[in-house]
Design a protein around this motif. Structure first.
Motif, mmCIF file in Angstrom:
data_model
loop_
_atom_site.group_PDB
_atom_site.id
_atom_site.type_symbol
_atom_site.label_atom_id
_atom_site.label_comp_id
_atom_site.label_asym_id
_atom_site.label_seq_id
_atom_site.Cartn_x
_atom_site.Cartn_y
_atom_site.Cartn_z
ATOM 1 N N GLU A 1 0.813 -1.217 0.000
ATOM 2 C CA GLU A 1 0.000 0.000 0.000
ATOM 3 C C GLU A 1 0.851 1.274 0.000
ATOM 4 O OE1 GLU A 1 -3.105 -0.309 2.787
ATOM 5 O OE2 GLU A 1 -4.022 1.615 2.239
ATOM 6 N N ASP B 1 -3.059 -8.490 -9.192
ATOM 7 C CA ASP B 1 -4.387 -8.164 -8.662
ATOM 8 C C ASP B 1 -4.309 -7.216 -7.465
ATOM 9 O OD1 ASP B 1 -5.359 -9.728 -10.620
ATOM 10 O OD2 ASP B 1 -5.848 -11.449 -9.330
ATOM 11 N N GLU B 2 -3.392 -7.531 -6.571
ATOM 12 C CA GLU B 2 -3.250 -6.689 -5.375
ATOM 13 C C GLU B 2 -2.888 -5.255 -5.767
ATOM 14 O OE1 GLU B 2 -0.235 -7.931 -2.585
ATOM 15 O OE2 GLU B 2 -0.678 -6.262 -1.214
ATOM 16 N N SER C 1 -3.283 -3.679 -8.702
ATOM 17 C CA SER C 1 -4.328 -2.921 -9.411
ATOM 18 C C SER C 1 -5.431 -2.521 -8.445
ATOM 19 C CB SER C 1 -4.852 -3.685 -10.629
ATOM 20 O OG SER C 1 -5.217 -4.982 -10.268
ATOM 21 N N GLY C 2 -5.696 -3.369 -7.448
ATOM 22 C CA GLY C 2 -6.681 -3.004 -6.424
ATOM 23 C C GLY C 2 -6.241 -1.754 -5.668
ATOM 24 N N LEU D 1 -4.112 0.527 -6.695
ATOM 25 C CA LEU D 1 -4.051 1.683 -7.604
ATOM 26 C C LEU D 1 -5.419 2.351 -7.753
ATOM 27 C CD1 LEU D 1 -1.590 0.532 -10.420
ATOM 28 C CD2 LEU D 1 -1.336 2.562 -8.961
ATOM 29 N N LYS D 2 -6.482 1.563 -7.627
ATOM 30 C CA LYS D 2 -7.849 2.107 -7.788
ATOM 31 C C LYS D 2 -8.180 3.167 -6.731
ATOM 32 C CE LYS D 2 -9.984 -1.635 -10.369
ATOM 33 N NZ LYS D 2 -9.892 -3.069 -10.054
ATOM 34 N N LYS D 3 -7.447 3.133 -5.622
ATOM 35 C CA LYS D 3 -7.695 4.115 -4.555
ATOM 36 C C LYS D 3 -7.165 5.502 -4.908
ATOM 37 C CE LYS D 3 -7.403 0.699 -0.848
ATOM 38 N NZ LYS D 3 -6.605 0.257 0.311
ATOM 39 N N HIS D 4 -6.360 5.561 -5.982
ATOM 40 C CA HIS D 4 -5.740 6.830 -6.371
ATOM 41 C C HIS D 4 -6.252 7.263 -7.737
ATOM 42 C CE1 HIS D 4 -2.746 6.479 -3.123
ATOM 43 N NE2 HIS D 4 -2.780 5.180 -3.374
ATOM 44 N N SER E 1 -6.199 7.727 -11.547
ATOM 45 C CA SER E 1 -5.457 6.843 -12.450
ATOM 46 C C SER E 1 -4.333 7.600 -13.170
ATOM 47 C CB SER E 1 -6.402 6.205 -13.465
ATOM 48 O OG SER E 1 -6.801 7.195 -14.396
ATOM 49 N N SER E 2 -3.255 6.878 -13.483
ATOM 50 C CA SER E 2 -2.125 7.462 -14.211
ATOM 51 C C SER E 2 -1.707 6.514 -15.318
ATOM 52 C CB SER E 2 -0.954 7.693 -13.254
ATOM 53 O OG SER E 2 0.209 7.960 -14.002
ATOM 54 N N ASN E 3 -1.550 7.038 -16.530
ATOM 55 C CA ASN E 3 -1.094 6.177 -17.626
ATOM 56 C C ASN E 3 0.429 6.047 -17.624
ATOM 57 O OD1 ASN E 3 -0.399 8.703 -18.428
ATOM 58 N ND2 ASN E 3 -1.534 8.686 -20.370
#
Lengths: 321, 321
Positions: free
Chosen positions: A18, A43-44, A46-47, A49-52, A54-56
């Motif tokens: 985290e 999976d962990e 990307s999960g 990253l969803k809290k922030h 998004s950044s390409n």
């Protein structure tokens, strides 16, 4: 790659993936010209990253396994081909990233980086550096533990790679290099130090000679070199002694009402002092002498420390171009 | 001799014979059961003694010459037969005194003591110890610089003579001995440390294993052993780092008006802290493993430091009887 890419290990730190993800977000926000590759369980990550937002500029490189600090570094490195350290270092080796940051097992990182990324030409042994705070800035202490019985030629090379780092990352012009020893005279020291002195003197360096223990923290030199056994003990002694001293100060301050009130009024000063000794402000320990930059972040790194470890890679790589 | 006699070098200290004579007077006042022999130029010492109330427990042993710290210890020791260090050590060797205190050249004292007084049975190399302040008391660090490339067997013996000193002088029951190393695991360290670990484990000691640098100052052990190169660097690093840290604290305290006032109120606390780190309170560094006790007092010793160095000899010798 037009942009600079840094690979970041999300596993192995004490505070979990985290904080690494949070640090990565901070880094892409601060540096608009970098890409990051987060190495760990897909999976962990990307999960998280969803809290922030998004950044390409952040991608994920799957690595399901972790090497624990309790494991034998060489064995774990050989067996765990899918560990984040092995996968991340290979990514760098293949040219997809220019540097690697990890808060994981020091031993596995050192072994893995040496074997996978490989040594810089002319460097027999990579070494771990640490930036120690001095009244005037920082002194790079190296080796901090990668080479126990360092040959004199290794110690000379620590001076070379250390001076290069201080020039490139800290912007020090003509860095002063000193050999940690028991006295100023050339003939002082143990057998390795005596011979290292001769080699350092002959090297193309701003070698100022031996420095005694008391000069390590005074800013007399920009790079202080010694074998990895001594360097590790000095570094950890500093950590322990700073804590002991601050504890004693606290004890004395709390022993009378007057000094208690005084301490309360001076609280801001102690906060600022703590910040000067805060490893998070530096980020991590550079592992130097390899074909790419590798930063060992502190095991207990938080997001700020991870961001600053990435910053070290960025500055190092930028100075290269 | 019914009374305990200690020989004290009046030459070689930074502050001259005057403070040594004053320290000697303090010592005979504090300890009613000792005699002192002041070693140095007869006329100068008797002149200095006249400034104090006379004592029949102080005598003078004439030695006109001094060995300077700038001289080669082995050469000076061989050539200057009339130097205070040579004359004083011979006095001890001949049985006229039980211990020797000197603030003079460390190298000449170590060489002279080993050659003249001789090594204790079973001890290959004497070593220099230093009492480091910890939150709980003191940890004896040794070797602090007498043996650069210490063999594993020497390091084991440092544990033995160190534990004996802590028992006798500091009254520590069953002193805990630790080997300074880069990790807790037995197989860690450089070649000498690995082998020393095995020897220490087999010795008749309360050996608690390896300690890392950060544990040297926390009071985890009573005796912390390592080679003299590492020990000297740790000791001097501590001196330099304590100064650096106190300087940084001062700088931060002086940076705002509020903290300036706070600092003024907490002044007493800082004074007490300084006292805990004041080498004068300890007196000197014991040179152990010889047939007699020899104390190397700090070069800048004042009367208090000299008195306390004499006290170390007194306590050591009393515990013998």
């Amino acid at each position: 790659m037009s942009k600079l890419t840094i690979a970041v290990d999300t596993l192995g730190g004490d505070l979990g993936a985290e904080v690494v993800v949070a640090g990565a977000i901070q880094a892409v926000t601060e540096f608009s010209d970098i890409n990051l590759v987060l190495v760990g369980p897909k999976d962990e990550i990307s999960g998280l990253l969803k809290k922030h937002p998004s950044s390409n500029r952040i991608e994920i490189l799957h690595a399901p396994d972790v090497i624990l600090p309790s494991e034998s570094p060489t064995l774990a490195f050989r067996r765990k081909k899918e560990s984040s350290i092995v996968v991340g270092l290979k990514h760098v080796k293949e040219g997809h990233a220019s540097g690697f940051v990890s808060a994981g097992s020091t031993g596995a990182l050192l072994t893995g980086a040496t074997v996978i990324i490989g040594r810089q030409k002319g460097i027999e042994r990579p070494a771990l550096g640490t930036l120690l705070p001095t009244p005037k800035g920082f002194t790079l202490l190296m080796d901090c533990g990668a080479n126990m019985d360092a040959k004199p030629s290794y110690i000379k090379q620590f001076g070379e790679i250390g001076a290069d780092y201080m020039k490139r990352v800290m912007g020090v012009n003509n860095p002063r290099v000193g050999l940690i020893n028991v006295g100023a005279e050339e003939e002082k020291g143990n057998a390795a130090a005596k011979e290292a002195h001769i080699l350092l003197k002959a090297a193309d360096l701003n070698f100022i000679g031996n420095i005694e223990g008391r000069e390590i923290s005074t800013g007399t030199v920009d790079v202080a070199v010694c074998d990895g056994y001594t360097g590790n003990i000095v570094l950890k002694f500093m950590e322990g002694f700073a804590k002991t001293m601050l504890g004693m100060i606290k004890e004395e301050l709390m022993s009378t009402t007057l000094s208690k009130i005084g301490a309360l009024m001076a609280k801001g000063a102690f906060g600022r002092l703590k910040k000067r000794f805060d490893y998070r402000e530096v980020g991590g320990a550079p592992f130097l002498g390899l074909n790419n930059i590798v930063i060992k972040a502190h095991g207990s790194s938080d997001a700020l420390a991870i961001k600053n470890a990435i910053r070290q890679c960025v500055i190092f790589e930028r100075s290269n171009n």
